[in-house]
Structures are given as C-alpha cells and as structure tokens.
Write an enzyme that holds these catalytic residues in place. Structure first.
Site, PDB file in Angstrom:
ATOM      1  N   SER A  24      49.143  98.368   0.879  1.00  0.00           N
ATOM      2  CA  SER A  24      48.974  97.588   2.113  1.00  0.00           C
ATOM      3  C   SER A  24      50.313  97.033   2.593  1.00  0.00           C
ATOM      4  O   SER A  24      50.366  96.325   3.592  1.00  0.00           O
ATOM      5  CB  SER A  24      47.971  96.456   1.888  1.00  0.00           C
ATOM      6  OG  SER A  24      48.321  95.706   0.741  1.00  0.00           O
ATOM      7  N   THR A 156      26.594  85.866  44.124  1.00  0.00           N
ATOM      8  CA  THR A 156      25.700  86.217  43.019  1.00  0.00           C
ATOM      9  C   THR A 156      25.374  87.688  43.253  1.00  0.00           C
ATOM     10  O   THR A 156      25.292  88.134  44.408  1.00  0.00           O
ATOM     11  CB  THR A 156      24.400  85.385  43.000  1.00  0.00           C
ATOM     12  OG1 THR A 156      23.645  85.677  44.171  1.00  0.00           O
ATOM     13  CG2 THR A 156      24.683  83.883  42.943  1.00  0.00           C
ATOM     14  N   HIS A 157      25.224  88.435  42.192  1.00  0.00           N
ATOM     15  CA  HIS A 157      25.007  89.893  42.296  1.00  0.00           C
ATOM     16  C   HIS A 157      26.123  90.576  43.075  1.00  0.00           C
ATOM     17  O   HIS A 157      25.907  91.621  43.687  1.00  0.00           O
ATOM     18  CB  HIS A 157      23.667  90.221  42.961  1.00  0.00           C
ATOM     19  CG  HIS A 157      22.509  89.451  42.415  1.00  0.00           C
ATOM     20  ND1 HIS A 157      21.725  89.887  41.393  1.00  0.00           N
ATOM     21  CD2 HIS A 157      22.033  88.227  42.750  1.00  0.00           C
ATOM     22  CE1 HIS A 157      20.788  88.992  41.112  1.00  0.00           C
ATOM     23  NE2 HIS A 157      20.952  87.962  41.917  1.00  0.00           N
ATOM     24  N   SER A 278      52.333 104.421  41.566  1.00  0.00           N
ATOM     25  CA  SER A 278      51.776 105.710  41.183  1.00  0.00           C
ATOM     26  C   SER A 278      52.871 106.756  41.212  1.00  0.00           C
ATOM     27  O   SER A 278      53.779 106.701  42.044  1.00  0.00           O
ATOM     28  CB  SER A 278      50.668 106.078  42.172  1.00  0.00           C
ATOM     29  OG  SER A 278      50.482 107.476  42.201  1.00  0.00           O
ATOM     30  N   LYS A 284      50.949 103.411  46.634  1.00  0.00           N
ATOM     31  CA  LYS A 284      50.120 102.634  45.717  1.00  0.00           C
ATOM     32  C   LYS A 284      50.835 101.440  45.094  1.00  0.00           C
ATOM     33  O   LYS A 284      52.002 101.504  44.759  1.00  0.00           O
ATOM     34  CB  LYS A 284      49.613 103.530  44.585  1.00  0.00           C
ATOM     35  CG  LYS A 284      48.633 104.570  45.041  1.00  0.00           C
ATOM     36  CD  LYS A 284      47.255 103.978  45.244  1.00  0.00           C
ATOM     37  CE  LYS A 284      46.709 103.557  43.926  1.00  0.00           C
ATOM     38  NZ  LYS A 284      45.318 103.628  43.731  1.00  0.00           N
ATOM     39  N   ASN A 286      49.346  99.007  42.079  1.00  0.00           N
ATOM     40  CA  ASN A 286      48.145  98.892  41.238  1.00  0.00           C
ATOM     41  C   ASN A 286      48.145  97.648  40.360  1.00  0.00           C
ATOM     42  O   ASN A 286      49.200  97.252  39.859  1.00  0.00           O
ATOM     43  CB  ASN A 286      48.037 100.127  40.333  1.00  0.00           C
ATOM     44  CG  ASN A 286      47.860 101.398  41.133  1.00  0.00           C
ATOM     45  OD1 ASN A 286      47.238 101.395  42.193  1.00  0.00           O
ATOM     46  ND2 ASN A 286      48.448 102.480  40.641  1.00  0.00           N
ATOM     47  N   GLU A 291      44.116  94.942  34.566  1.00  0.00           N
ATOM     48  CA  GLU A 291      43.339  96.065  34.012  1.00  0.00           C
ATOM     49  C   GLU A 291      43.566  96.210  32.511  1.00  0.00           C
ATOM     50  O   GLU A 291      42.638  96.467  31.744  1.00  0.00           O
ATOM     51  CB  GLU A 291      43.717  97.375  34.709  1.00  0.00           C
ATOM     52  CG  GLU A 291      43.129  97.496  36.096  1.00  0.00           C
ATOM     53  CD  GLU A 291      43.663  98.713  36.854  1.00  0.00           C
ATOM     54  OE1 GLU A 291      42.939  99.226  37.690  1.00  0.00           O
ATOM     55  OE2 GLU A 291      44.810  99.138  36.605  1.00  0.00           O
ATOM     56  N   TYR A 318      35.585  89.962  -5.592  1.00  0.00           N
ATOM     57  CA  TYR A 318      36.591  90.674  -4.808  1.00  0.00           C
ATOM     58  C   TYR A 318      36.344  92.184  -4.829  1.00  0.00           C
ATOM     59  O   TYR A 318      35.985  92.758  -5.851  1.00  0.00           O
ATOM     60  CB  TYR A 318      38.006  90.389  -5.338  1.00  0.00           C
ATOM     61  CG  TYR A 318      39.057  91.187  -4.573  1.00  0.00           C
ATOM     62  CD1 TYR A 318      39.532  90.734  -3.349  1.00  0.00           C
ATOM     63  CD2 TYR A 318      39.523  92.414  -5.051  1.00  0.00           C
ATOM     64  CE1 TYR A 318      40.453  91.485  -2.627  1.00  0.00           C
ATOM     65  CE2 TYR A 318      40.442  93.165  -4.329  1.00  0.00           C
ATOM     66  CZ  TYR A 318      40.898  92.693  -3.117  1.00  0.00           C
ATOM     67  OH  TYR A 318      41.797  93.432  -2.402  1.00  0.00           O
ATOM     68  N   GLN A 323      40.816  94.471   1.930  1.00  0.00           N
ATOM     69  CA  GLN A 323      42.184  94.736   2.378  1.00  0.00           C
ATOM     70  C   GLN A 323      42.181  95.182   3.851  1.00  0.00           C
ATOM     71  O   GLN A 323      43.169  95.023   4.560  1.00  0.00           O
ATOM     72  CB  GLN A 323      42.821  95.819   1.503  1.00  0.00           C
ATOM     73  CG  GLN A 323      44.220  96.186   1.889  1.00  0.00           C
ATOM     74  CD  GLN A 323      44.925  96.955   0.775  1.00  0.00           C
ATOM     75  OE1 GLN A 323      45.252  96.401  -0.268  1.00  0.00           O
ATOM     76  NE2 GLN A 323      45.155  98.233   0.989  1.00  0.00           N
ATOM     77  N   LYS A 326      43.150  92.940   7.296  1.00  0.00           N
ATOM     78  CA  LYS A 326      44.448  92.505   7.813  1.00  0.00           C
ATOM     79  C   LYS A 326      44.848  93.142   9.128  1.00  0.00           C
ATOM     80  O   LYS A 326      45.242  92.447  10.070  1.00  0.00           O
ATOM     81  CB  LYS A 326      45.529  92.753   6.767  1.00  0.00           C
ATOM     82  CG  LYS A 326      45.444  91.748   5.669  1.00  0.00           C
ATOM     83  CD  LYS A 326      46.311  92.113   4.505  1.00  0.00           C
ATOM     84  CE  LYS A 326      45.711  91.518   3.253  1.00  0.00           C
ATOM     85  NZ  LYS A 326      44.353  92.018   2.940  1.00  0.00           N
TER      86      LYS A 326
END
Ligand code: ARG
Length: 459
Positions: A24, A156-157, A278, A284, A286, A291, A318, A323, A326
C-alpha cells in the site's frame, strides 16, 4: 529488498507480483506525518511507563523528527519494496539508530497503528473541508448581497412558479452548506477516539498508558473494545457520506449555473477565466467548471459505496480488505477540497443579467397565487379562489396576455369581489415583499438571513 517486518516465520521469498499486490506504500505514503505523530506519542508513553528507557525514547523521537523532515525534502524514496508506510518508517528508523529503533513497535500492531493514522488523517481533513465550506458560503452570501435587488422566477418542476429574490435562491444553497458543515463538525467526536493500545486485536500485555497517548494526540476518548477498534471504519464511512451529501449540494448548484448560463435562460455570464472553448466551434464558451463539479460528484458517491461494500462481509477483527479504505478516502478528500475551492472562486466570477431576470419574472403569470390570496382576503374560500384564478389564467393565456393586462371589467366578469386594488397584487416585482414570513422571500426576511449568515461566518 527491504526487510519484511514479519519475515522471521517465512522460508521462501514472497512472489514478486504478490509483493506488488499487497503493498500500500504507493498510496499510504500520504499518511507519513500522521504515522510519525502517532509513533512519537506512543514512544513517549513507552518511556513514561518504563517500558523503554528515557534515552532510548529521546533517540527514537529525534530520529522520527529527522525522518519527517527528510520525507518532506523528498530525500526518502518510497520504494515499491516496502509494504506500507508503517514498515517503511520503521525500517528507515532502524537504519538510522540501530537496535533502539526496534523497540518502537512494543505493544503496538500495524492494525491499531493504521486505524490511528486514518483517524488523524480524517480529523485534519475535516478541518480543511470545514474552512473551505465556510469560504464557499461566504462567496454565496457576497453574491446575494451584491445582487440583493434582483427578482427572478422561482421554479418548481423547472416551470416558472412564483417570483423570488435572487438572494433568497442563493441563500438556499448557503443553508445546504450550513448543514454540511454541521454534519462534518458533529462527526468529529466519533472520529476522535484513540484505537492505539488495541494492538493486533486483543489488547497487549504491556502496561500502556492509553490515556496519556490520547491526551498527547488530542483524542477525546479511548476505544473500549480492541477488536472493534482495529476493524472499525465507521468514521471513514461517515466522512465519505458527509462528503457525498456535500458534493450533491455542489452539484445542484453547478446544475443551476449551467442552466442559467445557457442561451435559453441567459440569467448569468461566467467570466472567461472560468470557461473553456471548443476545438471546432469557434463561437463556443462552455461552463466546464460547474460541469466538472457535477461530474466529480459521482466518484465521491462511488467511494462511499465501495467502502460500504468492502466492509459488509468482514469477520472480526482486522482484515486486509480495509487497506482499500485509503484510496477512497484520499480521492474523496482531494475531490471535495478542489471542488469547494473552485466553486468559491467561480461564484466570484458570475454576473447576473438583471434585465433578463426581470423579463423572465414578468412573463408566465407568476402572480397567479398572489391573485388567489387576494381573492381569499376578499372573503372567497381559497379553493374557490384557486378555481376562479385558474379560469382567469386560461382567459389571459388565450389572449397572450398577463393577468395585469386584463381590464377591471374583464376581471369582474370572473368575480365581482375584484376591485381596483387588485393591480398592486398583479405586479410580480412587488410579490416577494408580501411573503414576509420567517423563511419567506420578502426582502426584509432575506436581508436578516444574509446578515445572520455573514455574522455566523465571520464569528
Ligand atoms: N497497509 C495495511 C492497511 O492499510 C496496514 C495494516 C497491515 N496489517 C497487517 N496485519 N497486515 O490496512
């Protein structure tokens, strides 16, 4: 080849692929500071209890300090030969000071050692995350204050519903983050429990002073069952859950920013510094940043589910399976920290298109509920008022008008209770101030909320 901390009982070399598979060190090297901190506390206690000599302890502690500095200067190679950070540090220690170094692990196992390291790591991470949440909350409040006069459609919606203050909308996200912050804070007492002294699983024959170690490391309590202590990862799961809910909130906020910056909504402009272009479409710009925050939410959820799944079949005590905790924890921490950092800056890079918000609020009969409330005040039951307004809305829509475009005579055709004073109620811009109820969107209430939020954050 590094010496194995468990080599004595073995006659054959470990298979090379097994070495790689088992190790590890590639990721738990991140725990070096916690590991050394824990070892120093353990060592002091060993000397205090007369289990090792005072001079031996001093020598070990000094060497551990040196190792820490060497790691930080990049002078220690985290060679694949080492199994994990615990054996690496012990090996470097023994290299430095010889047999004295071999005494450090008295009354300790890597099982309680790793449980300790992770608790220390999460405790630190929680404090960093809390600070970053506050920063993001402050950015939200600042944005709300700067745009306090703007009114927008509440949805709403995702359909226009009622006019709200933009500041009210932004403050809603502050509330989500406030709960996140509390969740992290409230998890601290469950993280802050000392597992050291549990040794491999059964405790130890040495007369360790666990209270002393707890005090030294700033833990509130000792674990009360050694078998539970070495196998418990509830605190890690809780951290991942809290991180997941936080990411969900950041993702929802990101989603709003993405929609708002679309040509269709056109509510905000995000400054160039926080957008990308783009490779084919020259026009563009963006919203990659929100995102990506939305996208990275999935990996944090994934870490929660992965650790839950890792834990679900484990017999006491254990097992090496843990392990796997992590990488999940480290990646979740990194992801949450960078997302909060970026979000708090992104919020400072947004400008609202006030004209467009006003237009959007004025179209779409957003004051229909206000009109129903008006009729109710004139003595009509709310249910009846709702029906009357529904008919008026249809009448207006068929003529491509807003309710405020109807003449008083047209309106009286629906109910005689309507009078000239109705027009006040049909102005979307004056709608929020009528919702002057705790938690409502009136400027008075929202202003108080923002003031309280700022005070709390600056306290
Ligand atoms: N690398 C291990 C882990 O992260 C440390 C504990 C190993 N203990 C053991 N008995 N193999 O869980």
């Amino acid at each position: 080849m590094a010496q194995k901390v468990w080599g004595g009982r073995f006659r054959e070399e470990t298979d090379r692929l097994v070495d790689r598979f088992n190790a590890s060190i590639g990721f738990d090297r991140r725990l070096y500071a916690q590991d050394i901190e824990g070892s120093i506390a353990h060592c002091r206690m060993l000397a205090n209890q007369g289990i090792i000599a005072e001079e031996e302890a001093l020598e070990i502690i000094e060497a551990l300090g040196e190792i820490k500095r060497e790691i930080e200067r990049g002078e220690v190679s985290f060679h694949d030969d080492y199994e994990d950070i615990h054996s690496l540090i012990e090996d470097v220690l023994i290299d430095k000071i010889g047999v004295v170094g071999e005494k450090l692990h008295t009354g300790r196992s890597r099982n309680d050692q790793v449980a300790l390291d992770i608790r220390l790591y999460i405790r630190d991470a929680i404090h960093v995350v809390i600070d970053l949440i506050k920063k993001t909350q402050l950015a939200l409040i600042t944005l709300a204050e700067e745009n306090f006069d703007l009114i927008m459609p509440g949805y709403t919606h995702l359909q226009r519903a009622q006019p709200v203050l933009l500041a009210h909308h932004l403050h809603a996200f502050h509330e989500m983050l406030k709960r996140d912050l509390k969740r992290f804070q409230e998890s601290l007492p469950r993280v802050n429990v000392l597992p050291l002294g549990s040794a491999a699983l059964a405790g130890t024959t040495f007369d360790l002073d666990r209270e002393m170690v707890a005090k030294e490391l700033g833990f509130d309590r000792l674990s009360e069952n050694s078998m539970d202590a070495v196998s418990d990862r509830d605190f890690a799961l809780e951290f991942l859950f809290n991180a997941s809910v936080l990411m969900m909130h950041l993702s929802r906020l990101s989603e709003e920013l993405i929609i708002w910056s679309s040509r269709e909504f056109d509510f905000i402009t995000i400054s160039d510094a926080f957008c990308t272009g783009s490779s084919i479409m020259p026009q563009k710009k963006n919203p990659d940043v929100p995102e990506l925050i939305r996208g990275k939410t999935g990996r944090v959820y994934g870490h929660l589910i992965s650790l839950l799944t890792t834990m679900k079949g484990l017999p006491l005590a254990y097992n090496k399976d843990t392990q796997e905790d992590k990488e999940a924890l480290f990646d979740a921490t990194d992801t949450v920290e960078i997302c909060l950092g970026v979000m708090s800056r992104l919020l400072g890079a947004i400008s609202f298109n006030g004209e467009r918000l006003r237009e959007a609020t004025q179209e779409g009969v957003l004051v229909a509920t206000d009109l129903a409330d008006y009729l109710t005040l004139k003595g009509i039951s709310f249910r009846k008022a709702h029906e009357i307004v529904g008919e008026m809305v249809l009448f207006a829509l068929e003529r491509e008008k807003e309710l405020s475009d109807l003449t008083l005579d047209e309106m009286k055709g629906f109910t005689r209770q309507i009078e000239q004073d109705v027009y006040e109620w049909l102005d979307p811009m004056s709608s929020p101030k009528r919702r002057n109820i705790p938690g409502g969107t009136s400027p008075e209430i929202v202003k108080k909320n923002l003031e309280r939020a700022r005070q709390e954050l600056e306290a």
